[in-house]
Design an enzyme around this catalytic site. Structure first.
Site, PDB file in Angstrom:
ATOM      1  N   GLU A  92       0.784  -1.561   0.000  1.00 46.18           N
ATOM      2  CA  GLU A  92      -0.073   0.138  -0.047  1.00 46.18           C
ATOM      3  C   GLU A  92       1.118   1.406   0.290  1.00 46.18           C
ATOM      4  OE1 GLU A  92      -3.576  -0.274   2.529  1.00 46.18           O
ATOM      5  OE2 GLU A  92      -4.198  -1.735   2.654  1.00 46.18           O
ATOM      6  N   LYS A 103     -15.313  -2.602   2.786  1.00 45.07           N
ATOM      7  CA  LYS A 103     -15.327  -2.016   1.505  1.00 45.07           C
ATOM      8  C   LYS A 103     -15.962  -2.847   0.379  1.00 45.07           C
ATOM      9  CE  LYS A 103     -10.372  -4.285   3.036  1.00 45.07           C
ATOM     10  NZ  LYS A 103      -9.348  -4.663   3.670  1.00 45.07           N
TER      11      LYS A 103
HETATM   12  P1  PGA Z   1      -6.410  -6.445   2.426  1.00 51.97           P
HETATM   13  O1  PGA Z   1      -6.091  -5.649   3.804  1.00 51.97           O
HETATM   14  O2  PGA Z   1      -6.435  -5.666   1.155  1.00 51.97           O
HETATM   15  O3  PGA Z   1      -5.735  -7.051   2.192  1.00 51.97           O
HETATM   16  O4  PGA Z   1      -7.245  -7.146   2.959  1.00 51.97           O
HETATM   17  C1  PGA Z   1      -6.605  -3.766   3.601  1.00 51.97           C
HETATM   18  C2  PGA Z   1      -6.797  -3.906   5.562  1.00 51.97           C
HETATM   19  O5  PGA Z   1      -6.808  -5.480   6.453  1.00 51.97           O
HETATM   20  O6  PGA Z   1      -7.421  -3.009   5.489  1.00 51.97           O
HETATM   21 ZN    ZN Z   2      -8.154  -4.108   7.928  1.00 49.87          ZN
END
Ligand code: PGA
Ligand code: ZN
Length: 422
Positions: free
Chosen positions: A203, A333
């Site tokens: 990230e 998400k």
């Molecule tokens: P991921 O990580 O997109 O790999 O799930 C993001 C998070 O855990 O917040």
């Molecule tokens: Zn997370």
């Protein structure tokens, strides 16, 4: 009305295939969106479809692309993009499974996002203004990744995300500049302490190769200090992503060779909150440890306890979490939910119950910026998209910088965080 549906296989920021989709309306307007994908995925997320086999090491999405072009095209063509809820429901019904796994949540979400984008384009209005939320639109408080471990950095340390939150900033624009300063100071300190600041994690954060989780935490605190900020100006957030650390009921800190029971682990984390200005902790225990989540939330009332894999942006899990107070905030998400409408329902439910919401990108994301508009339009008030570099991250920050520069949206400020109001 949707006249034409066209999906294709694009690449995400990890270089893995993902589904992209363009919907063309009868009036010639187009809406295009690209779907993100996680690495530390939870068990309760909507299910992506991957091809398997040789292409792209099995990560191909040609099956999901075909599902959009051959099946969902027939389901959505002729429908009005103004009725996104109806489109999402029709797609869900056609898939027929709760987790959208028959044809793939990546296929379903591509349609949902492209329809949302096409609707705004057709109305000649910014994407955020076509969304409604339980609270007025606002520019969210950023939660910015500075150092990474876990599944995003070759398990350099156990904790996945060490983030900075510019709680004293008067605007988003000011907050991003402050956080960029913290990242630069942390890079300098990491070099001094034997880490290697040239290593960048999934990230865009610094891959924190130090001896322990607390050494990374101390480095972040020192970086904040070196950047000239006090605890009331720049705070720390952690994403433990503990589901990745659970082994037979214990929390395994492989980086420091320790295996802790949940009670001992919570003692350790509570100690961190006493020594460092931590305002938010995500997934402090394993995703299905409701009891541990409840205990942690009760023990740390002034910390935002955020459920990511724990809730998986799933309405039933969020409702249970509200009842049991297994957290006080929900990480949202869109691809965990599988459609914009499903994610939106989670935002309404959470805020209606007094929980806060943090809209989040995935570790495998793209140059697309729709996430920023969703966070603004829903009035979600917090956003987490990674670090201040790498274009799939800055695409979202840049969209928010643009929206704030226009001047008519308020900045959410520190009140956005759960547990911050006295
Ligand atoms: P991921 O990580 O997109 O790999 O799930 C993001 C998070 O855990 O917040
Ligand atoms: Zn997370």
């Amino acid at each position: 009305r949707i006249a034409r549906t066209h999906a294709w296989e694009a690449l995400d920021s990890r270089g893995r295939p993902t589904v992209a989709c363009t919907l063309t309306l009868a009036n010639g307007v187009e809406g295009r969106a690209v779907v993100p994908s996680g690495a530390s995925t939870g068990r309760h997320e909507a299910l992506e479809q991957r091809d398997g086999g040789e292409r792209y090491g099995g990560w191909g999405v040609s099956g999901a692309v075909r599902a959009v072009n051959e099946e969902y095209a027939r389901v959505v063509e002729g429908r009005s993009v103004a009725d996104r809820v109806g489109i999402d429901a029709a797609v869900e019904e056609h898939d027929g499974t709760d987790n959208l796994g028959r044809l793939g949540s990546n296929a379903a979400l591509a349609i949902s996002l492209a329809a949302t984008v096409a609707h705004a384009a057709s109305e000649r209005t910014p994407l955020w203004s076509t969304l409604t939320g339980p609270r007025p639109a606002s520019i969210p408080m950023p939660m910015v990744n500075i150092l990474s471990g876990g599944a995003h950095a070759g398990r350099a340390v156990d904790v996945q995300d060490f983030l900075a939150v510019p709680v004293g900033a008067a605007s988003f624009t000011e907050g991003i500049e402050q956080v960029a300063r913290v990242r630069a100071e942390c890079a300098r300190l990491l070099d001094q302490r034997g880490g290697w600041s040239a290593l960048v994690a999934d990230e865009g954060g610094l891959a924190a190769k130090l001896d322990s989780n607390e050494a990374v935490l101390a480095l972040l605190a020192d970086g904040i200090d070196a950047a000239g900020f006090g605890a009331d100006e720049m705070a720390i957030a952690l994403d433990i992503a503990a589901t990745q650390l659970v082994e037979g009921g214990a929390i395994v800190l492989a980086g420091q060779g320790e295996r802790l029971g949940v009670a001992e682990w919570l003692d350790l984390v509570a100690g961190w909150t006493e020594r460092y200005p931590i305002v938010s902790i995500e997934d402090v225990v394993g995703e299905d440890d409701w009891e541990g989540s409840r205990a942690a939330t009760a023990r740390l009332p002034h910390v935002q306890m955020l459920g990511d894999d724990h809730f998986a942006t799933n309405l039933d899990r969020v409702r249970r979490g509200i009842d049991e107070r297994s957290a006080n905030a929900v990480l949202v998400k869109v691809n965990q939910a599988g459609s914009v409408s499903r994610a939106e329902r989670v935002v309404f439910e959470a805020i209606g119950a007094g929980f806060e919401t943090v809209v989040s990108a995935r570790s495998g994301d793209t140059e697309d910026s729709w996430l920023a508009d969703l966070a603004v339009g829903w009035g979600a008030r917090q956003i987490k998209v990674g670090s201040t570099m790498r274009s799939e991250r800055t695409a979202k920050w840049n969209r928010l910088l643009e929206l704030e520069s226009v001047g008519d949206l308020p900045f959410a400020g520190r009140e956005a965080l759960a547990g911050q109001r006295s």
